[in-house]
Design a protein around this motif. Structure first.
Motif, PDB file in Angstrom:
ATOM      1  N   ARG A 260     -24.946  39.715 -13.772  1.00  0.00           N
ATOM      2  CA  ARG A 260     -25.714  40.233 -14.904  1.00  0.00           C
ATOM      3  C   ARG A 260     -25.883  39.208 -16.031  1.00  0.00           C
ATOM      4  NH1 ARG A 260     -27.479  43.734 -11.859  1.00  0.00           N
ATOM      5  NH2 ARG A 260     -26.566  45.816 -11.643  1.00  0.00           N
ATOM      6  N   GLU A 261     -25.249  38.047 -15.921  1.00  0.00           N
ATOM      7  CA  GLU A 261     -25.231  37.102 -17.034  1.00  0.00           C
ATOM      8  C   GLU A 261     -26.624  36.644 -17.442  1.00  0.00           C
ATOM      9  OE1 GLU A 261     -22.523  33.992 -16.047  1.00  0.00           O
ATOM     10  OE2 GLU A 261     -20.736  35.180 -16.537  1.00  0.00           O
ATOM     11  N   THR A 262     -27.484  36.391 -16.476  1.00  0.00           N
ATOM     12  CA  THR A 262     -28.832  35.912 -16.818  1.00  0.00           C
ATOM     13  C   THR A 262     -29.642  36.989 -17.532  1.00  0.00           C
ATOM     14  OG1 THR A 262     -29.608  36.517 -14.601  1.00  0.00           O
ATOM     15  CG2 THR A 262     -28.911  34.227 -14.945  1.00  0.00           C
ATOM     16  N   LYS A 263     -29.426  38.253 -17.166  1.00  0.00           N
ATOM     17  CA  LYS A 263     -30.160  39.345 -17.806  1.00  0.00           C
ATOM     18  C   LYS A 263     -29.644  39.606 -19.223  1.00  0.00           C
ATOM     19  CE  LYS A 263     -31.438  41.808 -13.559  1.00  0.00           C
ATOM     20  NZ  LYS A 263     -32.884  41.605 -13.716  1.00  0.00           N
ATOM     21  N   PHE A 264     -28.404  39.220 -19.493  1.00  0.00           N
ATOM     22  CA  PHE A 264     -27.808  39.496 -20.789  1.00  0.00           C
ATOM     23  C   PHE A 264     -27.607  38.215 -21.607  1.00  0.00           C
ATOM     24  CE2 PHE A 264     -26.948  43.562 -18.883  1.00  0.00           C
ATOM     25  CZ  PHE A 264     -26.975  44.438 -19.959  1.00  0.00           C
ATOM     26  N   SER A 265     -28.564  37.303 -21.531  1.00  0.00           N
ATOM     27  CA  SER A 265     -28.543  36.174 -22.461  1.00  0.00           C
ATOM     28  C   SER A 265     -29.188  36.649 -23.760  1.00  0.00           C
ATOM     29  CB  SER A 265     -29.310  34.986 -21.883  1.00  0.00           C
ATOM     30  OG  SER A 265     -30.663  35.316 -21.649  1.00  0.00           O
ATOM     31  N   TRP A 266     -28.665  36.216 -24.891  1.00  0.00           N
ATOM     32  CA  TRP A 266     -29.173  36.710 -26.171  1.00  0.00           C
ATOM     33  C   TRP A 266     -29.137  35.610 -27.215  1.00  0.00           C
ATOM     34  CZ3 TRP A 266     -24.397  38.063 -24.246  1.00  0.00           C
ATOM     35  CH2 TRP A 266     -23.285  37.694 -24.996  1.00  0.00           C
ATOM     36  N   ASP A 267     -29.897  35.831 -28.255  1.00  0.00           N
ATOM     37  CA  ASP A 267     -29.908  34.958 -29.420  1.00  0.00           C
ATOM     38  C   ASP A 267     -29.367  35.726 -30.616  1.00  0.00           C
ATOM     39  OD1 ASP A 267     -31.196  32.576 -28.304  1.00  0.00           O
ATOM     40  OD2 ASP A 267     -32.986  33.830 -28.130  1.00  0.00           O
ATOM     41  N   SER A 268     -28.859  35.003 -31.584  1.00  0.00           N
ATOM     42  CA  SER A 268     -28.300  35.631 -32.780  1.00  0.00           C
ATOM     43  C   SER A 268     -29.352  36.484 -33.475  1.00  0.00           C
ATOM     44  CB  SER A 268     -27.792  34.556 -33.742  1.00  0.00           C
ATOM     45  OG  SER A 268     -26.751  33.822 -33.146  1.00  0.00           O
ATOM     46  N   GLY A 269     -28.958  37.697 -33.832  1.00  0.00           N
ATOM     47  CA  GLY A 269     -29.875  38.612 -34.498  1.00  0.00           C
ATOM     48  C   GLY A 269     -30.448  39.672 -33.583  1.00  0.00           C
TER      49      GLY A 269
END
Length: 346
Positions: free
Chosen positions: A29-38
């Protein structure tokens, strides 16, 4: 928007009424749950047989973490604070919303002024960690307003960052109702324009490029934003988030005819009083793109061609976009008896 069942790996009591939840991310699931601050995630829970969905800021740069303050009559916030435990499976959406950091250049030089009140600090903490680690030439100043030390979320973490990055991070506490034995804060009582001016004098910009972010209750946001405007801070550099949303007064909301231009054609439908434009379209089988229904993801943005509306929440569109006529249909309520929009781009 997709939801995935994630396991809770850690439960952290930040204050008596605020809890952080850290989720385990399987490698699949790591690729689906990449995020940026905010950015944010939605969580979906079964509360006494009813499925409820709520949106929370991702409050860490390194781990998938949400921080939830318990609020009166807040069914999900009570569930998170009172019942969530390690090992529980929770339905969590993939990250949504606009990032607060628009560049990842290690050579960026800028000064950030962050103004947070109460749980508004949760929207900023991921950004603070990110910039201090990834942009070594930038500085961050955090003005944090809360009732007193007992209610200060991330107090230990912020003080630790201030020690680790003493030349680039300033943590300023402002207590509205300080207790007798609280540690001394930089500011107490009501906030005035002079207080903001003194804050800028004490922590002058270290770079030509500056950004200003405000997050908290609507009253705090309006007060600080007005003081910043009076001090000649350009509106384009001022980023605002209110976790309460704007008050939508029932007396001002109209029952309206909504004319919708969309890829399949044009329809005119009825919008009941108190109903959002998106909700009315869904009821009539018109399915423009949408996702979070919280004013965060921007999927339901459309162009207002005629009529007047008010938006309850808008965490996606900036001021120039609003002036150009863009609105979020999930957050838009008619103020006139006729509204015309174009969803052609969606």
């Amino acid at each position: 928007m997709q939801f995935y069942k994630l396991s809770i790996s850690e439960v952290i009591k930040e204050t008596n009424d605020t809890t952080s939840i850290i989720f385990t991310l399987p490698s699949s699931r790591e690729t689906k749950f990449s995020w940026d601050s905010g950015q944010h995630v939605m969580i979906r829970v079964n509360y006494e047989g009813e499925y409820l969905t709520r949106c929370y800021s991702i409050s860490s740069w390194k781990s998938l973490k949400i921080t939830v303050k318990r609020i009166d009559k807040g069914r999900v916030s009570h569930l998170v604070n009172n019942s969530f435990k390690v090992g529980d499976l929770v339905e969590v959406s993939t990250p949504i919303g606009k990032p607060l950091i628009n560049d990842s250049n290690i050579h960026t030089r800028k000064t950030l002024y962050l103004f947070a009140a109460g749980s508004g600090i949760t929207a900023f903490f991921s950004m603070i960690e990110n910039i201090l680690v990834a942009q070594p030439y930038s500085r961050v100043n955090l003005f944090y307003r809360c009732r007193n030390e007992k209610h200060a979320i991330f107090l230990k973490q912020a003080k630790l960052l201030e020690k680790l990055y003493s030349n680039r991070f300033n943590f300023i506490l402002s207590y509205s109702q300080p207790r007798l034995f609280d540690a001394v804060s930089w500011h107490k009582g009501a906030i005035s324009q002079n207080d903001i001016a003194d804050y800028f004098t004490k922590y002058a910009p270290s770079a030509q490029r500056c950004e200003y972010h405000v997050c908290g209750p609507t009253s705090f946001l309006n007060l600080v934003s007005q003081h910043l405007t009076d001090l000649d801070v350009p509106e384009i550099l001022l980023h605002k988030q209110s976790f309460e949303g704007n008050e939508v007064k029932a007396d001002n909301i109209q029952q309206a005819k909504l004319n919708v231009i969309h890829p399949q054609g044009t329809n005119t439908i009825e919008v009941n009083k108190g109903e959002s434009l998106l909700s009315a379209m869904k009821q009539q089988g018109i399915a423009p793109a949408y996702s979070c229904e919280s004013g965060l993801c921007g999927q339901c943005q459309c162009l207002l061609l005629d009529g007047d509306i008010t938006m309850k929440n808008n965490y996606y569109l900036n001021e120039p976009q609003e002036k150009a006529g863009l609105i979020l249909s999930c957050q838009s309520y008619p103020l006139s008896s006729y509204v015309r929009i174009s969803h052609e781009g969606n």
